[in-house]
Design a protein around this motif. Sequence first.
Motif, PDB file in Angstrom:
ATOM      1  N   ARG A 219       0.829  -1.213   0.000  1.00  0.00           N
ATOM      2  CA  ARG A 219       0.000   0.000   0.000  1.00  0.00           C
ATOM      3  C   ARG A 219       0.861   1.259   0.000  1.00  0.00           C
ATOM      4  N   PHE A 220       1.986   1.227   0.737  1.00  0.00           N
ATOM      5  CA  PHE A 220       2.888   2.375   0.756  1.00  0.00           C
ATOM      6  C   PHE A 220       3.495   2.597  -0.626  1.00  0.00           C
ATOM      7  N   GLN A 221       3.872   1.516  -1.297  1.00  0.00           N
ATOM      8  CA  GLN A 221       4.414   1.639  -2.649  1.00  0.00           C
ATOM      9  C   GLN A 221       3.370   2.222  -3.594  1.00  0.00           C
ATOM     10  N   ALA A 222       2.148   1.736  -3.516  1.00  0.00           N
ATOM     11  CA  ALA A 222       1.079   2.269  -4.369  1.00  0.00           C
ATOM     12  C   ALA A 222       0.822   3.739  -4.060  1.00  0.00           C
ATOM     13  N   PHE A 223       0.872   4.105  -2.786  1.00  0.00           N
ATOM     14  CA  PHE A 223       0.659   5.506  -2.402  1.00  0.00           C
ATOM     15  C   PHE A 223       1.748   6.401  -2.966  1.00  0.00           C
ATOM     16  N   VAL A 224       3.004   5.994  -2.797  1.00  0.00           N
ATOM     17  CA  VAL A 224       4.112   6.824  -3.278  1.00  0.00           C
ATOM     18  C   VAL A 224       4.080   6.921  -4.796  1.00  0.00           C
TER      19      VAL A 224
ATOM     20  N   TRP B 126       9.783   6.681  -5.984  1.00  0.00           N
ATOM     21  CA  TRP B 126       9.860   5.345  -5.385  1.00  0.00           C
ATOM     22  C   TRP B 126      11.210   4.708  -5.701  1.00  0.00           C
ATOM     23  N   GLU B 127      11.616   4.776  -6.959  1.00  0.00           N
ATOM     24  CA  GLU B 127      12.839   4.109  -7.385  1.00  0.00           C
ATOM     25  C   GLU B 127      14.099   4.751  -6.818  1.00  0.00           C
TER      26      GLU B 127
END
Length: 99
Positions: free
Chosen positions: A53-58, A67-68
């Motif tokens: 969820r944090f990855q999707a949010f960022v 993100w990368e």
Amino acid sequence: MIRFLFRFVGLWVLAGAFVALVLDGVRSIASSEIVTTPLGVTWLAVSPDLLARFQAFVEGSVSVTAWEYLVVPVLGAPLFAVLGVAGALLLLIGRRPAA
């Protein structure tokens, strides 16, 4: 009151950093090479849903590039280092002002 909270949480986070450092030290001694546990591995073991969820949010709110180039290196950093820096910052925020 809020300074106390920052100091209290900062000390607990530093204690967590110390525990992570000791665990990595024990693993390093047992394997005869330096072993560190990355933050991302620990986060994935504790709560994979929250990491996703944090990855999707960022990626949705900021950008995929953020993100990368910002988050992935932090997730690859040793857990004790990330907790140590976070705990030190919380302690600095909660310190008493100079007289």
